[in-house]
Design a protein around this motif. Structure first.
Motif: not given
Length: 80
Positions: A16-18, A32-33, A39-40, A58-59
């Motif tokens: 899941t991703v919230e 998911a990743m 989405l950023g 973002v690194d």
């Protein structure tokens, strides 16, 4: 994130991703990743009793800015 690749994917059920209090379901961690990266924005990914929170893609922070050029501020960090 490379250590996530060592997880036994066969044991995963639903990932899941919230995002903004909404829950999205994915069949694979890669899906998911990738969605989170596109989405950023800040998300929380949950699976197999693990929780990963952050802004994917973002690194790091250099010179007061994210790698995508967006300005990093204390307020932004505390918002999430």
């Amino acid at each position: 994130m490379s250590s996530l690749n060592n997880i036994n994917i066969n044991k995963l059920t639903v990932i899941t991703v919230e995002h903004h209090s909404k829950i999205y379901e994915f069949q694979t961690l890669d899906e998911a990743m990738e969605w989170a990266k596109q989405l950023g924005e800040f998300v929380t990914i949950k699976f197999n009793d693990l929780e990963i929170a952050g802004k994917f893609g973002v690194d790091g922070i250099s010179g007061g800015k994210f790698s995508n050029g967006e300005l990093y501020t204390w307020k932004k960090r505390r918002r999430h």
